[in-house]
Design an enzyme around this catalytic site. Structure first.
Site, PDB file in Angstrom:
ATOM      1  N   ASP A  18       3.696   4.199  -3.656  1.00 12.32           N
ATOM      2  CA  ASP A  18       4.893   4.206  -2.804  1.00 12.32           C
ATOM      3  C   ASP A  18       6.110   3.648  -3.533  1.00 12.32           C
ATOM      4  OD1 ASP A  18       3.227   5.233  -0.907  1.00 12.32           O
ATOM      5  OD2 ASP A  18       3.455   3.597   0.531  1.00 12.32           O
TER       6      ASP A  18
ATOM      7  N   HIS B 100      -1.339  -0.268  -4.323  1.00 12.95           N
ATOM      8  CA  HIS B 100      -0.803  -1.466  -3.667  1.00 12.95           C
ATOM      9  C   HIS B 100      -1.633  -1.822  -2.440  1.00 12.95           C
ATOM     10  CE1 HIS B 100       1.232   1.855  -1.645  1.00 12.95           C
ATOM     11  NE2 HIS B 100       1.689   1.053  -0.696  1.00 12.95           N
TER      12      HIS B 100
ATOM     13  N   HIS C  22       8.428  -2.254  -3.505  1.00 10.38           N
ATOM     14  CA  HIS C  22       7.790  -1.882  -2.241  1.00 10.38           C
ATOM     15  C   HIS C  22       6.773  -2.963  -1.876  1.00 10.38           C
ATOM     16  CE1 HIS C  22       6.508   0.861   0.910  1.00 10.38           C
ATOM     17  NE2 HIS C  22       5.238   0.726   0.510  1.00 10.38           N
TER      18      HIS C  22
ATOM     19  N   ASP D  18      -2.990   1.775   4.225  1.00  5.64           N
ATOM     20  CA  ASP D  18      -3.151   3.223   4.078  1.00  5.64           C
ATOM     21  C   ASP D  18      -3.372   3.633   2.617  1.00  5.64           C
ATOM     22  OD1 ASP D  18      -0.417   2.462   3.700  1.00  5.64           O
ATOM     23  OD2 ASP D  18       0.239   4.529   3.980  1.00  5.64           O
ATOM     24  N   HIS D  19      -3.429   2.659   1.723  1.00  3.09           N
ATOM     25  CA  HIS D  19      -3.756   2.908   0.312  1.00  3.09           C
ATOM     26  C   HIS D  19      -5.027   2.158  -0.101  1.00  3.09           C
ATOM     27  CE1 HIS D  19       0.049   5.025  -0.593  1.00  3.09           C
ATOM     28  NE2 HIS D  19       0.427   4.338   0.469  1.00  3.09           N
TER      29      HIS D  19
ATOM     30  N   HIS E 202      -1.110  -2.117   0.848  1.00  4.75           N
ATOM     31  CA  HIS E 202      -0.965  -1.595   2.211  1.00  4.75           C
ATOM     32  C   HIS E 202      -2.239  -0.844   2.630  1.00  4.75           C
ATOM     33  CE1 HIS E 202       3.703  -1.770   1.863  1.00  4.75           C
ATOM     34  NE2 HIS E 202       3.169  -2.927   2.200  1.00  4.75           N
TER      35      HIS E 202
END
Length: 257
Positions: A134, A54, A112, A58-59, A56
């Site tokens: 997530d 996804h 999410h 941090d991914h 975000h």
């Protein structure tokens, strides 16, 4: 198929999925590219694609650096998710492969984020694996940032829940101990959860990961995936699985554990 978790940032996991015949590999959410490339080098693997769960940071935040470090690499991401550095968008049902033996099925698991993708990975010989980002955590699920309880129910209990029970679950964060502690506040009588918490605490004390779980295990310890059970709905005064899921999520969001 060899799967190597790579701890990143504070509590994230990137992963290498390695075809052991060709040593070709996919990297899942390589937010710290140098660390992930070093892990591949250690086992003699060559990363030729990135699987982004996804958008975000941090991914997906390592994707552009991966493209600089590995010229020509393919970076896959969900078509609805505006993934940074994405070269090839995927949809629910898109099929990919790595090396000679590894087949990958893209599963749209929204809530999410609206375009979240889980990657179901299989070979002819071994138990399959699913990389859930997530959406599904061990004994947990992601916050409903861009979706609804209805979507999370579909993603967890229908899409992921219909995978073989032996499917290994590799999630995006090391949240397991906290998640299990919360689960025992809503299902204090669940012996499987107590056992899993004891095991997870020992793993973390030894600085070892708690991944993978399995889909079968999650149906036993993860209340978010147990909302079809009448006794779970009754605990929350819910008249449907979705209502129970929404209530458990709201309770977790305000939990001060």
């Amino acid at each position: 198929m060899k799967i190597v978790p790579v701890a990143c940032l504070e509590d994230n996991y990137a992963y290498l999925i390695i075809d052991e015949i060709t040593k070709a590999a996919a990297a899942v959410d390589p937010v710290e590219p140098e660390k992930v490339l070093a892990a591949a080098s250690e086992v003699g693997a060559c990363i030729d694609c990135v699987l982004t769960t996804h958008h975000h940071w941090d991914h997906a935040g390592g994707n552009e650096k991966m493209r600089l470090l590995v010229p020509g690499i393919k970076v896959y991401g969900g078509s609805l998710d505006n993934v940074k550095g994405c070269t090839d968008q995927v949809e629910n049902g898109t099929k990919l492969s790595v090396g000679k033996e590894i087949e990958i099925l893209c599963l749209h698991t929204p809530c999410h984020t609206k375009g979240h993708i889980s990657y179901y990975v299989s070979t002819k010989e071994e138990d399959p694996a699913v990389f859930t980002g997530d959406t599904l955590f061990i004994a947990g699920c992601g916050r409903f940032f861009e979706g609804t309880a209805e979507q999370m129910y579909q993603s967890l209990c229908v899409t992921l829940g219909s995978l073989p029970k032996s499917t290994r679950v590799y999630c995006g964060h090391e949240y397991t101990v906290k998640n299990l502690q919360f689960m025992l506040t809503v299902e204090p009588e669940n012996e499987k959860t107590k056992q899993k918490l004891e095991w997870a605490q020992k793993q973390r004390e030894a600085n070892q990961p708690t991944v993978p779980s399995t889909i079968g295990d999650e149906f036993e310890i993860n209340t978010f995936m147990r909302v079809d059970l009448p006794e779970i709905q009754a605990k929350f005064g819910a008249k449907s699985p979705v209502e129970a899921l929404r209530t458990v999520r709201n309770t977790k969001d305000t939990w001060k554990g």
